[in-house]
Each structure stands twice: as C-alpha cells, then as structure tokens.
Design a protein around this motif. Sequence first.
Motif, PDB file in Angstrom:
ATOM      1  N   MET A  89       0.826  -1.202   0.000  1.00  0.00           N
ATOM      2  CA  MET A  89       0.000   0.000   0.000  1.00  0.00           C
ATOM      3  C   MET A  89       0.863   1.256   0.000  1.00  0.00           C
ATOM      4  SD  MET A  89      -2.904  -1.194   2.761  1.00  0.00           S
ATOM      5  CE  MET A  89      -3.784   0.368   2.636  1.00  0.00           C
ATOM      6  N   LEU A  90       1.986   1.216   0.713  1.00  0.00           N
ATOM      7  CA  LEU A  90       2.843   2.392   0.830  1.00  0.00           C
ATOM      8  C   LEU A  90       3.463   2.786  -0.509  1.00  0.00           C
ATOM      9  CD1 LEU A  90       4.265   4.494   2.628  1.00  0.00           C
ATOM     10  CD2 LEU A  90       6.051   2.795   3.051  1.00  0.00           C
ATOM     11  N   VAL A  91       3.965   1.801  -1.269  1.00  0.00           N
ATOM     12  CA  VAL A  91       4.635   2.137  -2.524  1.00  0.00           C
ATOM     13  C   VAL A  91       3.649   2.587  -3.594  1.00  0.00           C
ATOM     14  CG1 VAL A  91       6.544   0.564  -2.079  1.00  0.00           C
ATOM     15  CG2 VAL A  91       4.571  -0.253  -3.377  1.00  0.00           C
ATOM     16  N   ARG A  92       2.370   2.325  -3.382  1.00  0.00           N
ATOM     17  CA  ARG A  92       1.375   2.726  -4.372  1.00  0.00           C
ATOM     18  C   ARG A  92       0.786   4.102  -4.102  1.00  0.00           C
ATOM     19  NH1 ARG A  92      -1.827  -3.083  -5.204  1.00  0.00           N
ATOM     20  NH2 ARG A  92      -0.100  -4.128  -6.291  1.00  0.00           N
ATOM     21  N   ILE A  93       1.130   4.692  -2.976  1.00  0.00           N
ATOM     22  CA  ILE A  93       0.648   6.031  -2.654  1.00  0.00           C
ATOM     23  C   ILE A  93       1.605   7.051  -3.248  1.00  0.00           C
ATOM     24  CG2 ILE A  93       0.213   7.693  -0.807  1.00  0.00           C
ATOM     25  CD1 ILE A  93      -0.611   5.424   0.972  1.00  0.00           C
TER      26      ILE A  93
END
Length: 450
Positions: free
Chosen positions: A195-199
């Motif tokens: 989720m973090l790398v997609r924000i």
Amino acid sequence: MAITLQRLFNVHRAEVAPVALSVLFFFCVLTALMMLRPAREALGMQGGLDAVRWLFVGTALVTLLVNPVFGTLVSRFRRIVFISATYLFFASSLVVFYLLIVFTPDVVGLITGQIFYVWFSVFNLFSSMVFWALMSDRYSLEQSKRFFALIAVGGTLGAIFGPWLASVLAAPLGTPALLLVSSGFLILALCAATMLVRIQPAHTTQDDDELEGRPRPDAGVIGGGAWDGIKAVFQSGYLTGIAVYVVILAVMATFLYFTRLQMVAALGGGVDARTTLFAQIDLITQIATLVIQVLVSGHLMKRLGVHITLALLPVTALLGFVGLALAGSLAALIIFESAFRAVQRAIMRPARETLFTVVSAEDKYKAKAFIDTFVYRAGDVAGAQLEGALGRLAMGLAAVASVAVPLAIVWAVLALWLGRTQQRIAVSDRSGHIPAGLPSPNTLGKGAST
C-alpha cells in the motif's frame, strides 16, 4: 486532528496516510523479529561463547553470498516485487522451521539451533534493511528529518509487543506455533509495504522544491548489475564513510553483546532461565527506547542536525564502557546496554537512515544492502574476534574499554563528517553546483543523487 499531529509529530495532513502505513509496516516487522529473538540468543549459547563467535563468521559469509542474489532482484524487478520476494522468502522459511520442529523433533538439536541462529541473524538484517531502504526511497531528506524518529516508534512498539505476545501464546499454542505467528506478521508487513509504494509521495510546501522530479518509489526497474552496490561502496567516499561508521557500530555492539553473554553465563541456569533474562533485558531496553522516542527524538534532528545526532551514540558508548569498566556489575551492564540500545534505535538509527536519502535509488537498495548486511556482520566478526583476543589477556573489562574508548572518539568524528557531507550533497543537488568543502564528484562516486 491534523493540527495535533503537526504539533506533536511534525507530520502534515497529506503525510498522515504514508506515515501511518510506515509505522504499521515497521511494527509488524519488529513484532515478527522480537517474538523469536530471545530463543535465538539462548539456542546460540548452547555451544559456548567460542561457538557464537564462529556463528558470527557463518552469518557474515551467508550475507555476502545473499547480496548478489538480492542485487539481481533489485536490477531486474520493480521495488514491490523484490521487497515482496524478500519477506515471502523469510515468511516461508519460518513455516519450514515449524514443520521440522513439529514433524521431525528428533533432528532438532545443537546443529539445528546453530542453523536457526545464522538464519535469524540474516533475517534480522535483511528485513530491517529492506524496510529502511524503502523509507529512504519513499521520503525526502526534509521529511526524513521530521518523522523517521516517529516511524521508528512503530518498530519499538513492535519490539515490545512481540515478546509480550510470545509470552501469552507460548503456553496455549506451544513454542513452535510462534514461528507461524511471526510469519503472519511478515505477511501483514508486506501488505503495508504494498500500500505504501502505491501512494503518490506527499509533497508539502516545505519540500516541493526538493521533491520536484522525484519518482514514485515503485517507478520502474532500477537496473544495473548484481555487484554494483558493492562496487559503489568502494568508489564513493561518502558511502565508504557510512560503511566505516557501521563497522564501528557493529564492533561496539559486539563488545557489549559478548560482555552480556559472559555475565549471563556466569549466573548459570539452563536455556529457559537465560531466555527469560534476555527477554527481560530486551523489555527494559525497548521501554527506554520508547521513552526517548516519544519525548525527544521527534525534533532532535531538526534542532541539532544529523551530524550531532549521529555523534550521540559514540558519546554514549565512550561513557558507558568507562562506567562498565569501573563498576563491572550486571546492573551496570543492564543500564549501559539499555542506554546504548535506546540511543541506537531511537536516535542514531533514524539519523543514519537519512544519510541514504541523498544517494541514487540504486545505492539506496544495493549499496545499502551490502553495508547493512555484510559490512555490519563483518564488523560483528571483527568485534567478536577482537573481544576474544582481549579476553585471553585476562584483563577483563579494562581491556575492552582500552579499545572501545579511542574507537568511540574516531566514531564521533566520523559522525560529524558524515552529517555535514550529507547536507552539502543535498545543497549541491538543489543548486546544481558543489559548495566549497564538498568532496569532488570523483570522490563521491555514485554517492550523489541521480
């Protein structure tokens, strides 16, 4: 709510989601690690202290062999792919250990314990390294100074929660089941990382200029070769300085580690008693770390600068080894180790991770992997062998302090240089020219951002 977060933790509204995911990510990683760490320590001691020193050598060799494999993954796949591969490998390894213990208990003995010791040591280094590499890739230098310490709180909470959860679940589920629980937390950590790398990176008015043109943390394949990270460390004066800082850190931590093992061994008792004592020391350390993180760490780098923050641990080591040589008691050791680990995790580690925010994406993963795994373990080996040699002199803690004190002074000077060089690289990246006093591009090699 946003105003409260900004005042307490210096986090802006647009940064709340990525920071919260980062905290959750680190919490899950440290929970998985710390559930198993006391058992690692107790199993490693079954063969004696000399065996532990050789286990350090084995761990260093394994990390050296794993580095080109990790470098290949970094070169050929997007970030989320090699990050996922790393955590899935360790999670599945825990399942394998569980199956061995449950279905083939007769083969579980001294050798198996030593294999687990080496595996866990590699697991410990790579899981933390990948986390912090993503953090330095995801956030700018300005952002890292503001909330790397806050993100580290997530790790500390996990380090406290892990042993507590292990103590609660060990009786009803059995000790082997803790391996499956730890594996589950690694999967949760991977979900948070995904989720973090997609924000989209959160830009604020303070760092818009710094982040202009900064790619998403999962933007494409990094490329390069499997050995590029190792070569970069020796080609860059800045990365070499970070590597030397890490070696001295490892030597100091190893001196303290073997001092603890010797004092605990002198108390006698079996594996269970030693595991309990190690867990108690870890709990004291984590509580001290949390107190420092909550009270002072959040604004320390912003107010003192990275160079002063990095120098706090060498000063702690200098004073601690002098005090330990004078007192020579287990109580003094616990106080020193608690202070050392607390400053290391709450203050030094977030500051050291900001050093990688000004290097290229390739160096964030490849060179950092080499430094945080093999270089660190090489420092462990050097510290273990040196401590053993000092022990044979039969001078006790005085001999260790005679080496640790001058080494701490060198360490502090290097910390000041690294912090100032980092700032100069950041200024040169923004302005497009190299300020006076900054090492030449040939000296920095691949250390500057690209």
